[in-house]
Design an enzyme around this catalytic site. Sequence first.
Site, PDB file in Angstrom:
ATOM      1  CB  THR A 193      16.330  82.438 -18.469  1.00 27.67           C
ATOM      2  OG1 THR A 193      14.867  82.820 -18.087  1.00 27.67           O
ATOM      3  CG2 THR A 193      16.567  81.847 -19.772  1.00 27.67           C
ATOM      4  CB  VAL A 222       4.725  81.142 -26.316  1.00 27.85           C
ATOM      5  CG1 VAL A 222       5.819  80.592 -26.968  1.00 27.85           C
ATOM      6  CG2 VAL A 222       3.663  80.195 -26.107  1.00 27.85           C
ATOM      7  N   GLY A 223       7.186  82.721 -24.650  1.00 28.42           N
ATOM      8  CA  GLY A 223       8.511  83.750 -24.780  1.00 28.42           C
ATOM      9  C   GLY A 223       9.203  83.561 -25.902  1.00 28.42           C
ATOM     10  CG  ASP A 224      12.921  85.039 -25.057  1.00 23.97           C
ATOM     11  OD1 ASP A 224      12.297  85.226 -24.142  1.00 23.97           O
ATOM     12  OD2 ASP A 224      14.171  84.813 -25.304  1.00 23.97           O
ATOM     13  CB  THR A 244      18.831  85.390 -20.497  1.00 24.67           C
ATOM     14  OG1 THR A 244      17.969  85.724 -19.513  1.00 24.67           O
ATOM     15  CG2 THR A 244      20.116  86.045 -20.505  1.00 24.67           C
TER      16      THR A 244
HETATM   17  N1  ASP Z   1      13.548  85.354 -21.873  1.00 26.79           N
HETATM   18  C1  ASP Z   1      12.721  84.859 -20.804  1.00 26.79           C
HETATM   19  C2  ASP Z   1      11.354  84.999 -21.278  1.00 26.79           C
HETATM   20  O1  ASP Z   1      10.842  85.914 -21.399  1.00 26.79           O
HETATM   21  C3  ASP Z   1      13.032  85.214 -19.412  1.00 26.79           C
HETATM   22  C4  ASP Z   1      14.373  85.298 -19.023  1.00 26.79           C
HETATM   23  O2  ASP Z   1      15.562  85.381 -19.727  1.00 26.79           O
HETATM   24  O3  ASP Z   1      14.920  85.817 -17.873  1.00 26.79           O
HETATM   25  O4  ASP Z   1      10.551  83.813 -21.115  1.00 26.79           O
END
Ligand code: ASP
Length: 336
Positions: A193, A222-224, A244
Amino acid sequence: MSFTSVRAGRIEAASKYCSSVFRVIDMFPVVVVHGGAGHIPKERSEKSMSGLCSAARAGYVILRGGGSSMDAVVEVVRQLENNPSFNAGCGSVLNAKGEVEMDAIVMDGKALGSGAVSGVCNIANPIQLARLVMNKTSHVCLTSEGANQFARSMGVPEVPPESLITEYSRMRWTKNLAVDADPVECQMGKMGTVGAVAVDSEGNVACATSTGGMLNKMEGRVGDTPCIGSGGYADNLVGAVSTTGHGEAIMKVTLARLILFHMEQGQSVEAASDLGLAYMKSRVGGLGGVVTVDPRGHWAARFSSHQMAWAAAQKDTVHYGLYSGENFTQSIDDPL
Ligand code: ASP
């Protein structure tokens, strides 16, 4: 390591925003970039680090030329989205169905303007679409088909979703379908990310974050990253953060805003970042990493995961590292 001192700046009333707010001018612009928290295979670390350093340089050149922090972070993230070494844009991890679904956010600290997209699959640079959401709509986040329609209406070229899938991400998807998949790797997703924060010569802060999300995530997850306060936050009165790591954990503690809260309470960029990450680990068992700035140009790159590739550029010097405690430097004039 990353608590860089800045020359005391001249201050002037920033009456444009608020009569009681003072703004630091004549300061040292900075851009700080991350390439994802987690575990990076040895054979891929060199490419990731050089991609990050060159993106940080590009962001710094914009700032040094008087460009805005928003221009700098969007350019940095756009370059990393185009680099197949990272889990964003081309190179994104695949969901359970073997498809790409990307999320991105930008935020401008001047007036708390923010734009985000989630679940987009046929855009090369979701970060630019997120910026358009901020600039051209009255909304903060658009998702899936609505985001695609908006992209079309803005003349953003569509790309075939398969063109964003690399051999490496397909291989990892297949491998993770196997029953003996490493649960830690699944939790942390494929490292990569991308995100950036910056302060420009006027003391304006901005953040940008872009991701393919978590490997083998459910379709529609949907992520953060596109969630304001989780994947990023920027406020000229406090600073800016890009995050991340394990998205569900980041959302539960609204990590970016939590770190800025600690800075509002008087903590340094470094201490506030560590406090936020420690809380996420102890409260919900989540690991991750952040890049953080305050409007005076102090910066930090901190993580609780095994690794996080990061780079920062300030005062014609590029700093970078991968493991905890590392802070290598090169001059901006050194050949790449
Ligand atoms: N935070 C990102 C998600 O959960 C993944 C990542 O940062 O590697 O979508």
